[in-house]
Design a protein around this motif. Structure first.
Motif, PDB file in Angstrom:
ATOM      1  N   GLU A   1       0.904  -1.268  -0.170  1.00 59.69           N
ATOM      2  CA  GLU A   1       0.025  -0.009   0.021  1.00 59.69           C
ATOM      3  C   GLU A   1       0.415   1.233  -0.254  1.00 59.69           C
ATOM      4  O   GLU A   1       1.851   1.346   0.645  1.00 59.69           O
ATOM      5  N   PRO A   2       0.281   2.549  -0.658  1.00 59.38           N
ATOM      6  CA  PRO A   2       1.154   3.352  -0.601  1.00 59.38           C
ATOM      7  C   PRO A   2       1.256   4.017   0.771  1.00 59.38           C
ATOM      8  O   PRO A   2       0.946   3.562   1.942  1.00 59.38           O
ATOM      9  N   SER A   3       2.345   4.536   1.255  1.00 56.13           N
ATOM     10  CA  SER A   3       2.895   4.628   2.660  1.00 56.13           C
ATOM     11  C   SER A   3       2.051   5.461   3.517  1.00 56.13           C
ATOM     12  O   SER A   3       1.535   5.823   4.317  1.00 56.13           O
ATOM     13  N   GLY A   4       1.094   6.819   2.960  1.00 59.49           N
ATOM     14  CA  GLY A   4       0.575   7.863   3.199  1.00 59.49           C
ATOM     15  C   GLY A   4      -0.653   7.199   3.925  1.00 59.49           C
ATOM     16  O   GLY A   4      -1.137   7.150   4.630  1.00 59.49           O
ATOM     17  N   ALA A   5      -0.606   5.909   2.866  1.00 57.31           N
ATOM     18  CA  ALA A   5      -2.441   4.812   4.011  1.00 57.31           C
ATOM     19  C   ALA A   5      -2.132   4.253   5.121  1.00 57.31           C
ATOM     20  O   ALA A   5      -3.307   4.376   5.283  1.00 57.31           O
ATOM     21  N   LEU A   6      -0.766   3.699   5.333  1.00 60.72           N
ATOM     22  CA  LEU A   6      -0.860   2.922   6.450  1.00 60.72           C
ATOM     23  C   LEU A   6      -1.364   4.240   7.465  1.00 60.72           C
ATOM     24  O   LEU A   6      -1.366   5.480   8.152  1.00 60.72           O
ATOM     25  N   HIS A   7      -1.853   3.832   8.635  1.00 55.97           N
ATOM     26  CA  HIS A   7      -2.979   3.834   9.637  1.00 55.97           C
ATOM     27  C   HIS A   7      -3.106   3.056  10.314  1.00 55.97           C
ATOM     28  O   HIS A   7      -4.262   1.835  11.059  1.00 55.97           O
ATOM     29  N   GLY A   8      -2.049   2.416  11.686  1.00 55.28           N
ATOM     30  CA  GLY A   8      -1.971   1.767  12.629  1.00 55.28           C
ATOM     31  C   GLY A   8      -3.174   0.465  12.070  1.00 55.28           C
ATOM     32  O   GLY A   8      -2.434  -0.154  10.979  1.00 55.28           O
ATOM     33  N   LEU A   9      -4.232  -0.278  12.929  1.00 62.30           N
ATOM     34  CA  LEU A   9      -4.402  -1.642  11.944  1.00 62.30           C
ATOM     35  C   LEU A   9      -5.241  -1.953  10.921  1.00 62.30           C
ATOM     36  O   LEU A   9      -5.871  -2.076  10.398  1.00 62.30           O
ATOM     37  N   LEU A  10      -5.547  -0.281  11.314  1.00 62.56           N
ATOM     38  CA  LEU A  10      -7.107   0.306  10.510  1.00 62.56           C
ATOM     39  C   LEU A  10      -6.012  -0.098   8.473  1.00 62.56           C
ATOM     40  O   LEU A  10      -7.448   0.053   8.160  1.00 62.56           O
ATOM     41  N   ARG A  11      -5.142   0.489   8.881  1.00 61.78           N
ATOM     42  CA  ARG A  11      -4.752   0.141   6.656  1.00 61.78           C
ATOM     43  C   ARG A  11      -3.613  -0.585   6.875  1.00 61.78           C
ATOM     44  O   ARG A  11      -2.420   0.847   7.784  1.00 61.78           O
ATOM     45  N   VAL A  12      -3.226  -1.667   6.445  1.00 60.06           N
ATOM     46  CA  VAL A  12      -1.682  -2.192   7.211  1.00 60.06           C
ATOM     47  C   VAL A  12      -1.598  -2.835   5.683  1.00 60.06           C
ATOM     48  O   VAL A  12      -2.215  -3.150   4.570  1.00 60.06           O
ATOM     49  N   ARG A  13      -0.366  -3.092   5.259  1.00 60.62           N
ATOM     50  CA  ARG A  13       0.354  -4.166   4.499  1.00 60.62           C
ATOM     51  C   ARG A  13       0.167  -5.359   4.818  1.00 60.62           C
ATOM     52  O   ARG A  13      -0.008  -6.350   3.440  1.00 60.62           O
ATOM     53  N   ALA A  14       0.010  -5.967   6.012  1.00 63.68           N
ATOM     54  CA  ALA A  14       0.027  -7.204   5.755  1.00 63.68           C
ATOM     55  C   ALA A  14      -1.039  -7.903   6.825  1.00 63.68           C
ATOM     56  O   ALA A  14      -1.413  -7.230   7.483  1.00 63.68           O
TER      57      ALA A  14
END
Length: 638
Positions: free
Chosen positions: A366-379
């Motif tokens: 995912e785009p780095s800026g999308a990451l948000h705690g557990l709500l938006r992760v890559r795995a």
RNA sequence: GCCCUGAUAGUUUCUAAUGGUUAAAACAGGCCCUUGGUAAGGGUCAGUUCCCAGUUCGAUUCUGGGUCAGGGCACCA
């Protein structure tokens, strides 16, 4: 003679023409003071609009949704006005009303600082104080474009060019300052009151397109009373307190670290919660006729090319290269693997619907800026399932998935669920006739569920229409969780087939569905919904035994063993602290039940129970406790 | 990925400080003494200032790059 009909059916008569304000004045003095807007035959207009024809009207105040929205809209205008007074040369673009407030996007080279925000807010208060009159003018299109170009407002000129031909181009003046706007607006800048606040600055793309230049967005909120503003600010604070990232740390559930951004390091308690959810789901899915399978996390590139992921989803995929230069992809979805399991052995129409579930861990870059705690992760781990069925079975299967989703949401405390239905996108595969059929089947299922739903035109997956399940949490926020998609494409691409009644080979329909969506995200939502105070049955650490002093450690350990044996999770705190301290510590860690034991309890073979957030105590024997709480140690629907 | 802001013990620090010997406080943690209902008290122990360059006699501090985090945008389960 002019006939004005009021909402209650009464009629007022005027000589020849009249403004909304004059109508309000005639109704009552207090209404003339609080009136903000008028609707004329259902259309919202400025209060000072001149009426010269018979019509029905309604007058709005700040108590109406329309009134409050207009206050916010005016606050946005005043924000823009203040910015241009303070920072000449800044271009204005758009400034719409949003939920609970408004924003305005500006084009300016230098970034706004927090200090600037303060300055702007003060200037806004000054403008409100000045109480500048609002006037509306309609300009010919060309005049408006030329004017805005001349004064360097390139964005405004571009907006005017995009206004449909049949619409008027209206310009609103607040004193001398003016802006292109559809309106309606309040009659003067003083009318917005003083219950507003600028909240943050950030970047935003012009026209919401990441290919365009970045503008500076200033957010604010505006209300009709001080109390409403305070309540709103309190709600924001409450949401911050519930932040799952904060609570996750406090409750020692998980952490993130630089070496693997967007991937969760689950700690003992967090993992216990994770496993509890899975075992609950296993039970529910087994009950609903699913067979659980598991497929590899890494699959050869060729499979992803066949499924279409390599082309359509490649930008989000992690790939790996082996020492001998083979390319494998780490799965971003479970479906291709699942189809391989279906393909084993010959399937008959009698096998359908064939339901396979999988707790599959997927990786998406995912785009780095999308990451948000557990709500938006890559795995993350999907509670995924694929249902292979015939076209005739689509509706029934969709309905049973919907029911299952609603049941598990309800078990976990979410009863307020809405659906979003997305139909065929422009870019799609498959024949229109098949799309007609699958959309109709899915819609039929939605209607049968009797749930509220909205339609997102053209937002479906490239292989089929989908439903998204959105739940509303305890403080009114919406979260997208489950999804259900009808797929008439992948089974064919990956060679799935079954033997029909007549002996011919047919391609099955595949339904993709996830209930929580992502276990990680769902846990984040759960934590925020309950502010960390999870229901007893799902709580990762359900009970904590606290001896009053060291003398009772032995008894405490004994109790812990008994409780653990009963299937209730239990820990014992033998640390060198006093009772007060331990009660506070474990209350902060949101342990639902604390069991205190001292001399009294040892003598009577009992425990004293303290529930989270209550300072009442309850005394009962250990056996009684185990009996009572074992009954509570399962989901409501089980 | 884009815009803005930031990164100092486990945590917090607009409760630190600083171009210069041992970098500070509170709380948390370990051990010992003590222990009665939402942080009693005392003793004692523990820290590579995110990474890589550069400027400098000397950098946690200044400069550049990176990484990550936070708030948005865009994307999305």
């Amino acid at each position: 003679m002019l006939n004005i009909t009021l909402p209650d059916g009464n009629k007022l008569n005027f000589e020849k023409k009249v403004t909304g304000f004059e109508i309000a004045e005639k109704i009552s003095k207090s209404l003339s003071k609080s009136a903000l807007l008028i609707s004329i035959d259902g259309k919202l207009k400025d209060l000072n609009t001149v009426i010269d024809k018979d019509c029905s009207v309604k007058i709005f105040t700040s108590k109406d949704k329309e009134g409050l929205e207009t206050i916010r809209h005016d606050t946005a205008h005043i924000l823009a006005m203040a910015v241009q007074e303070l920072f000449p040369g800044t271009q204005v673009t758009i400034g719409p009303v949003i939920e609970d407030g408004f924003y305005y996007d500006f084009a300016r080279k230098e970034p706004f600082t927090d200090e600037d925000l303060n300055k702007i807010e003060n200037k806004m208060r000054e403008i409100v104080e000045r109480d500048e009159q609002t006037t509306r003018e309609v300009w010919p299109r060309k005049k408006a474009i030329d004017h805005f170009k001349k004064i360097g407002e390139i964005y405004k000129a571009e907006i005017i060019k995009n206004i449909p031909e049949e619409e008027e181009v209206s310009i609103y003046f607040h004193g001398k300052w003016h802006d292109l706007c559809r309106g309606p607006h309040l009659t003067s800048t003083g009318k917005i009151g003083k219950y507003f606040k600028l909240t943050k600055v950030s970047g935003a793309y012009w026209r919401g397109d990441s290919k365009n230049e970045m503008l500076q967005r200033v957010y604010g909120t505006s209300w009709s009373t001080q109390k409403e503003l305070d309540d709103y600010l309190e709600k924001i604070e409450e949401a911050e307190k519930r932040d799952h990232r904060k609570l996750g740390k406090l409750m020692n559930l998980f952490h993130f670290r630089e070496e693997s951004p967007g991937a969760v390091f689950w700690h003992e308690k967090g993992w216990a919660l994770f496993q509890k959810l899975i075992s609950y789901m296993r039970y529910k899915q087994e009950d609903a006729g699913y067979k659980e399978i598991n497929t590899p996390e890494i699959l050869d590139r060729s499979l992803w090319e066949k499924s279409g992921h390599w082309e359509k989803f490649g930008a989000n995929m992690y790939t790996s290269e082996t020492p001998d230069k083979k390319i494998f992809a780490i799965k971003p979805m479970n479906c291709p693997g699942c189809v391989q399991v279906f393909n084993q052995g010959l399937k008959s129409y009698r096998d359908l619907p064939f339901k396979m579930s999988e707790f599959g861990k997927v990786h998406r870059y995912e785009p780095s800026g999308a990451l948000h705690g557990l709500l938006r992760v890559r795995a993350f781990t999907q509670d995924d399932a694929h249902i292979f069925c015939t076209e005739d079975q689509i509706t029934e299967e969709c309905l049973s998935v919907t029911n299952l989703i609603l049941e598990i949401y309800k078990d976990l405390g979410f009863e307020d669920v809405i659906l979003k239905y997305s139909d065929r996108p422009d870019l799609r595969v498959g024949e229109d006739g098949v799309w007609d059929k699958s959309e109709a089947a899915l819609l039929k299922a939605i209607k049968a569920s009797k749930l509220e739903y909205s339609v997102n035109k053209g937002e479906g997956a490239f292989y089929g229409p989908k439903i998204e399940f959105v739940l509303r949490d305890a403080i009114g926020r919406d979260w997208q969780c489950g999804t259900l998609q009808v797929d008439l494409n992948l089974p064919g691409r990956l060679g799935a087939s079954y033997v029909d009644k007549d002996g011919s080979k047919k391609i099955p329909v595949m339904l993709h569905r996830a209930l929580f969506g992502s276990l990680e995200r769902f846990i984040g939502i759960l934590i925020e919904n309950y502010a960390g105070k999870l229901p007893f049955w799902i709580s990762p650490l359900q009970t904590m035994v606290i001896p009053i002093s060291e003398d009772f450690n032995e008894y405490a350990v004994l109790i812990q063993k008994k409780i653990k044996n009963s299937g209730i999770t239990c820990s014992v705190d033998l640390k060198n602290h006093n009772l007060n301290y331990k009660i506070r510590e474990h209350s902060n860690a949101k342990v639902p039940i604390l069991l205190i034991c001292g001399k009294k309890e040892v003598d009577s073979n009992a425990v004293t129970i303290r529930k989270l957030d209550s300072n009442k105590q309850e005394n009962m024997s250990i056996d009684e406790f185990i009996k009572k709480y074992s009954a509570l140690n399962k989901a409501p629907s089980i």
